[in-house]
Design a protein around this motif. Structure first.
Motif, mmCIF file in Angstrom:
data_model
loop_
_atom_site.group_PDB
_atom_site.id
_atom_site.type_symbol
_atom_site.label_atom_id
_atom_site.label_comp_id
_atom_site.label_asym_id
_atom_site.label_seq_id
_atom_site.Cartn_x
_atom_site.Cartn_y
_atom_site.Cartn_z
ATOM 1 N N UNK A 48 -58.990 56.021 -10.630
ATOM 2 C CA UNK A 48 -59.057 54.572 -10.764
ATOM 3 C C UNK A 48 -58.739 53.962 -9.720
ATOM 4 N N UNK A 49 -57.968 54.227 -8.701
ATOM 5 C CA UNK A 49 -57.805 53.968 -7.261
ATOM 6 C C UNK A 49 -58.897 53.910 -6.544
ATOM 7 N N UNK A 50 -59.554 54.844 -6.588
ATOM 8 C CA UNK A 50 -61.026 55.101 -5.978
ATOM 9 C C UNK A 50 -61.901 54.274 -6.300
ATOM 10 N N UNK A 51 -62.092 54.030 -7.845
ATOM 11 C CA UNK A 51 -62.767 52.999 -8.296
ATOM 12 C C UNK A 51 -62.639 51.592 -7.887
ATOM 13 N N UNK B 214 -61.441 56.626 0.937
ATOM 14 C CA UNK B 214 -60.550 56.974 -0.310
ATOM 15 C C UNK B 214 -60.214 58.342 0.336
ATOM 16 N N UNK B 215 -58.927 58.888 0.231
ATOM 17 C CA UNK B 215 -58.271 60.210 0.600
ATOM 18 C C UNK B 215 -58.286 60.627 -0.778
ATOM 19 N N UNK C 31 -64.362 40.513 -11.827
ATOM 20 C CA UNK C 31 -65.909 40.290 -12.431
ATOM 21 C C UNK C 31 -66.398 41.933 -12.537
ATOM 22 N N UNK C 32 -66.440 42.793 -11.559
ATOM 23 C CA UNK C 32 -66.978 43.775 -11.747
ATOM 24 C C UNK C 32 -66.309 44.853 -12.724
ATOM 25 N N UNK C 33 -65.052 44.578 -13.146
ATOM 26 C CA UNK C 33 -64.471 45.321 -14.014
ATOM 27 C C UNK C 33 -64.769 44.892 -15.396
#
Length: 164
Positions: free
Chosen positions: A98-101, A91-92, A161-163
């Protein structure tokens, strides 16, 4: 001398793809991916004269790469060197939290896939043509398309499912 020039061209053309494939296999561990990539290109150099042009050079290199990565994983699983909980550092800094997660969850889900499916999705994410992936895996393009569809569906369910 021509062999050295040929190898240098192969190395510069394929290094980044091989490195990303290794990084995917090793949960983003760049040190391990770098070691494996170096070993892969040593094998390519040593075996270049045995390449028979039965397939494209990139297909041949991917086969060497996948076999080397799987060998690393088998060796290290007996010594417990690879920590599965390490997340890829792909990840930059410009991505939102949120995008990173989401990316971390996606890579965690990819790690749960069976080895062949992991290889298929990592190559797909790297933009490898379906024809080449099917040659590396040893299945028809038709079968590959079905598998990719199923893998994507499985990954979507896993991330959702992770969320929860």
């Amino acid at each position: 001398m021509a062999e050295k020039r040929q190898f240098n061209e192969i190395y510069s053309k394929h290094y980044n793809k091989v490195f990303r494939l290794c990084k995917g296999y090793f949960c983003g561990d760049t040190a391990l991916a770098s070691d494996a990539t170096q070993e892969i290109f040593i094998k390519v150099w040593e075996k270049l004269d045995t390449f028979r042009n039965d397939s494209s050079i990139s297909t041949w290199i991917y086969r060497i790469a996948v076999n080397t990565c799987l060998l690393y994983l088998r060796k290290s699983s007996s010594r417990k060197e690879i920590r599965i909980d390490i997340l890829p550092q792909t990840v930059s800094e410009t991505y939102s939290g949120e995008k990173d997660k989401q990316l971390q969850q996606m890579y965690q889900c990819i790690q749960k896939l069976e080895e062949t499916n992991k290889m298929i999705i990592l190559m797909t994410l790297d933009g490898v043509e379906y024809q080449e992936i099917s040659e590396v895996i040893g299945i028809t393009e038709e079968t590959l398309r079905v598998r990719i569809h199923r893998i994507k569906k499985s990954l979507t369910q896993c991330v959702q499912n992770e969320n929860i």
